[in-house]
Design an enzyme around this catalytic site. Sequence first.
Site, mmCIF file in Angstrom:
data_model
loop_
_atom_site.group_PDB
_atom_site.id
_atom_site.type_symbol
_atom_site.label_atom_id
_atom_site.label_comp_id
_atom_site.label_asym_id
_atom_site.label_seq_id
_atom_site.Cartn_x
_atom_site.Cartn_y
_atom_site.Cartn_z
ATOM 1 N N ASP A 14 -4.909 6.223 24.313
ATOM 2 C CA ASP A 14 -4.054 7.331 24.759
ATOM 3 C C ASP A 14 -3.348 7.992 23.581
ATOM 4 O OD1 ASP A 14 -2.563 4.916 24.669
ATOM 5 O OD2 ASP A 14 -1.004 5.763 25.944
ATOM 6 N N ASN A 160 4.751 -3.452 31.673
ATOM 7 C CA ASN A 160 3.282 -3.564 31.632
ATOM 8 C C ASN A 160 2.811 -4.629 30.641
ATOM 9 O OD1 ASN A 160 3.883 -2.185 29.284
ATOM 10 N ND2 ASN A 160 2.327 -0.584 29.571
ATOM 11 N N HIS A 241 -0.167 7.744 29.135
ATOM 12 C CA HIS A 241 1.198 7.432 28.668
ATOM 13 C C HIS A 241 1.610 8.353 27.514
ATOM 14 C CE1 HIS A 241 1.216 3.655 30.913
ATOM 15 N NE2 HIS A 241 0.112 3.265 30.309
ATOM 16 N N ASP A 242 0.880 8.220 26.401
ATOM 17 C CA ASP A 242 1.308 8.921 25.180
ATOM 18 C C ASP A 242 1.190 10.441 25.284
ATOM 19 O OD1 ASP A 242 1.930 6.479 24.063
ATOM 20 O OD2 ASP A 242 0.041 6.301 22.975
HETATM 21 C C1 BDR Z 1 2.024 2.286 25.467
HETATM 22 O O1 BDR Z 1 1.431 1.092 24.987
HETATM 23 C C2 BDR Z 1 0.204 1.371 24.379
HETATM 24 O O2 BDR Z 1 -0.774 0.486 24.821
HETATM 25 C C3 BDR Z 1 -0.144 2.806 24.686
HETATM 26 O O3 BDR Z 1 -0.810 3.408 23.595
HETATM 27 C C4 BDR Z 1 1.201 3.441 24.940
HETATM 28 O O4 BDR Z 1 1.769 3.908 23.730
HETATM 29 C C5 BDR Z 1 2.107 2.218 26.976
HETATM 30 O O5 BDR Z 1 2.903 1.133 27.370
HETATM 31 CA CA CA Z 2 0.457 4.208 21.691
#
Ligand code: BDR
Ligand code: CA
Length: 317
Positions: A14, A160, A241-242
């Site tokens: 991401d 997460n 996410h990013d």
């Molecule tokens: C974040 O953790 C990474 O795995 C992803 O790139 C993102 O920045 C999400 O929790």
């Molecule tokens: Ca990241």
Amino acid sequence: MKKRIIIDTDPGVDDALTFLLALASPEIQLEALTTVQGNVTLEKATRNALSVLEMAHAAHIPVARGCSHPLVKSPHASGEAVHGSSGMGHTDLPDPTSSIVETHAIDYLIERFLAEPKQISLFAIGPLTNVALAIRKEPRIVEAIQELVIMGGAIRSGGNVSPLAEFNIHEDPHAAHVVFHSGIPITLIPLDATYKCLLTSADVERLNKIDSPIARFVRDATAQYMEFYLKYEGFKGCALHDPLTLATIIAPELLTLEEHYVSVDISGGVSTGKTYADFMKVAKKPANMKVALDVKGREFVELFVERMERLMSLRGA
Ligand code: BDR
Ligand code: CA
């Protein structure tokens, strides 16, 4: 006028999609990448940053290599389960031919922001190690960064990487503590918002109607990411996410932002890395950031797909 940004990153699928979205967006001028360990080792993260820029015909953008370890804790390395052992899923990008700049990322950030105070914003989409050390090495950077947008944290959402904590913050909670309380104007994009932005296989298929290296990259990079989410989190798709950090520039109307006093637990117990907002104002401390607690997720994903189509047409597919 274009918004000038530097992205501090641990690519990561991401993360790579964030570079592509920045390159695809006329509102943004991507000035540099600085790398940090997180999803993968520093070496792999830096290679991925260079390779993705080359794939997108953007090898002129400087890449500075940063920190290989968090401030206090040991690296987690769980990111490889999500992003693949290379960090780029099932892609097979050639080794980059371009090189990193000589300067360490901490010094690079200090030089760039002090040279043009309040002209450039920083987008931090990995653990905050580089940013925290830049603050400690040169405190004047606090006044020089126009705005800091962070992907990280879980405010009302669960975590997460632990039941309570989000990966980027959990990976270097001490760095997050330094950054959160530094005085830099911060916007936090936590899991509360990012889990509402799910790229689906239908979106990926739509992109691949055009025969393009970028469409193939999105398909191959996200395949393992989607397998992970289906296996462990029970839904089809993968969270952007990013890339959602860039909504602060390209679609701020989609975000629900609230100002809060937010901190992070560094006590070493089960909630280490947990980010929490003082909703009831019991700490009687002024707000230190804006937090995205909600987003019109599907609208953002549609925008992301449209921007990828735009990038393919700009690059002649
Ligand atoms: C974040 O953790 C990474 O795995 C992803 O790139 C993102 O920045 C999400 O929790
Ligand atoms: Ca990241």
